[in-house]
Scaffold this motif. Structure first.
Motif, PDB file in Angstrom:
ATOM      1  N   PHE A 106       8.293   6.137  -5.798  1.00 23.83           N
ATOM      2  CA  PHE A 106       8.731   5.104  -4.850  1.00 23.83           C
ATOM      3  C   PHE A 106       9.459   5.759  -3.672  1.00 23.83           C
ATOM      4  O   PHE A 106       9.196   5.452  -2.501  1.00 23.83           O
ATOM      5  CB  PHE A 106       9.643   4.102  -5.562  1.00 23.83           C
ATOM      6  N   GLN A 107      10.371   6.652  -3.984  1.00 24.27           N
ATOM      7  CA  GLN A 107      11.172   7.292  -2.942  1.00 24.27           C
ATOM      8  C   GLN A 107      10.316   8.097  -1.977  1.00 24.27           C
ATOM      9  O   GLN A 107      10.566   8.094  -0.764  1.00 24.27           O
ATOM     10  CB  GLN A 107      12.233   8.190  -3.586  1.00 24.27           C
ATOM     11  N   ARG A 108       9.303   8.783  -2.499  1.00 20.89           N
ATOM     12  CA  ARG A 108       8.462   9.625  -1.642  1.00 20.89           C
ATOM     13  C   ARG A 108       7.728   8.788  -0.599  1.00 20.89           C
ATOM     14  O   ARG A 108       7.722   9.134   0.599  1.00 20.89           O
ATOM     15  CB  ARG A 108       7.451  10.381  -2.509  1.00 20.89           C
ATOM     16  N   ILE A 109       7.127   7.681  -1.003  1.00 24.49           N
ATOM     17  CA  ILE A 109       6.367   6.854  -0.065  1.00 24.49           C
ATOM     18  C   ILE A 109       7.284   6.176   0.942  1.00 24.49           C
ATOM     19  O   ILE A 109       6.988   6.146   2.147  1.00 24.49           O
ATOM     20  CB  ILE A 109       5.521   5.828  -0.842  1.00 24.49           C
ATOM     21  N   VAL A 110       8.395   5.645   0.474  1.00 23.49           N
ATOM     22  CA  VAL A 110       9.341   5.001   1.392  1.00 23.49           C
ATOM     23  C   VAL A 110       9.947   6.031   2.345  1.00 23.49           C
ATOM     24  O   VAL A 110      10.147   5.756   3.535  1.00 23.49           O
ATOM     25  CB  VAL A 110      10.437   4.256   0.611  1.00 23.49           C
ATOM     26  N   ASN A 111      10.201   7.233   1.845  1.00 24.86           N
ATOM     27  CA  ASN A 111      10.811   8.259   2.684  1.00 24.86           C
ATOM     28  C   ASN A 111       9.889   8.683   3.819  1.00 24.86           C
ATOM     29  O   ASN A 111      10.330   8.857   4.964  1.00 24.86           O
ATOM     30  CB  ASN A 111      11.182   9.484   1.839  1.00 24.86           C
ATOM     31  N   VAL A 112       8.606   8.825   3.527  1.00 26.39           N
ATOM     32  CA  VAL A 112       7.664   9.218   4.581  1.00 26.39           C
ATOM     33  C   VAL A 112       7.388   8.055   5.526  1.00 26.39           C
ATOM     34  O   VAL A 112       7.565   8.160   6.751  1.00 26.39           O
ATOM     35  CB  VAL A 112       6.348   9.741   3.975  1.00 26.39           C
ATOM     36  N   ASN A 113       6.965   6.934   4.974  1.00 26.35           N
ATOM     37  CA  ASN A 113       6.478   5.838   5.809  1.00 26.35           C
ATOM     38  C   ASN A 113       7.577   5.111   6.573  1.00 26.35           C
ATOM     39  O   ASN A 113       7.401   4.781   7.747  1.00 26.35           O
ATOM     40  CB  ASN A 113       5.716   4.826   4.949  1.00 26.35           C
ATOM     41  N   LEU A 114       8.690   4.853   5.921  1.00 32.07           N
ATOM     42  CA  LEU A 114       9.761   4.079   6.555  1.00 32.07           C
ATOM     43  C   LEU A 114      10.833   4.972   7.164  1.00 32.07           C
ATOM     44  O   LEU A 114      11.099   4.909   8.366  1.00 32.07           O
ATOM     45  CB  LEU A 114      10.373   3.113   5.545  1.00 32.07           C
TER      46      LEU A 114
END
Length: 254
Positions: A106-114
């Motif tokens: 979860f953190q990886r996707i939110v960190n990159v995209n958002l």
């Protein structure tokens, strides 16, 4: 804002929607810096359009600042920012074996995209605000990339939908924050587009996805995304808006 002769930045410009956006801006006469974590891909697109290729990790402040410095030295201060960089990923909240989704996913996707998108915005906007306003009072335009998953997130898309929903929610407050400086902010929420990722799917899968789109009954063309992105730059009344570009698609749960 006229695009011709403007310095423009395109994150994720090495492939897919970002590459097509870089091509469209160059076609209209912009000086384009192609930013991508995949330097080889960025170089390929930059060579094609006569632009500048820069390796850039949008989640790393030093990497972004280094890219912005290099782009400014080559092309002058950027007045156009296209945030297209992002990653996908789908995983159920709880797996069939009862194991919860790793929080790191979860953190990886939110960190990159958002977070990554916001990182580029804050660093670029700080530079835009120092520029002299043009005749129409504008200093810059920022276009972000969300997804219809922000509204219609499917099973297993919790992280991706949350990251893109964050970009949607950022759009209006960013536009309000930067309005006093003459910087506009809009977001495009694309549906199903024929990107390299979808190109890898079997033809029957592509046809099935296309059949779910009301009209036009086909996958979106990357150049249609690029055309909208460039139109946002040239249409001064577009500000604080999120535009779905999806052929009236509404994603089902699965």
């Amino acid at each position: 804002m006229k695009i011709s002769a403007m310095a423009a930045l395109v994150t994720g410009g090495g492939s897919g929607l970002g590459a097509e956006t870089a091509r469209e801006l160059a076609r209209q006469g912009a000086k384009v810096a192609v930013l991508d974590i995949n330097e080889a891909a960025a170089k390929a697109v930059a060579a094609e359009i006569g632009g500048l290729a820069l390796r850039c990790d949008i989640t790393d402040t030093a990497s972004v600042n280094a890219a912005l410095d290099a782009a400014s030295e080559a092309h002058g201060p950027a007045r156009v920012l296209m945030n297209v960089a992002g990653i996908g990923g789908a995983r159920r909240l709880v797996g069939k074996d009862g194991t919860p989704m790793p929080i790191e996913d979860f953190q990886r996707i939110v960190n990159v995209n958002l977070v990554g998108t916001f990182n580029v915005i804050r660093l670029t906007a700080a530079r835009m605000l120092k520029l002299d306003p043009m005749d129409d009072g504008e200093r810059g335009v920022i276009v972000n990339t969300a997804s219809v998953a922000a509204y219609d997130g499917q099973v297993g898309q919790e992280a991706y939908a949350a990251s893109k929903g964050g970009i949607v929610s950022l759009t209006l407050p960013l536009a309000r924050d930067l309005a006093q400086f003459g910087v506009r902010v809009c977001t495009i929420a694309p549906g199903l587009f024929l990107t390299p990722l979808l190109h890898e799917l079997p033809q029957e899968v592509q046809q099935s996805l296309a059949a779910s789109i009301p009209f036009p009954k086909r996958l979106g063309k990357p150049e249609e995304f690029a055309q909208l992105a460039s139109h946002i730059v040239t249409n001064a009344s577009l500000n604080g808006e999120v535009i779905r570009l999806d052929g009236a698609l509404r994603l089902p749960p699965r």
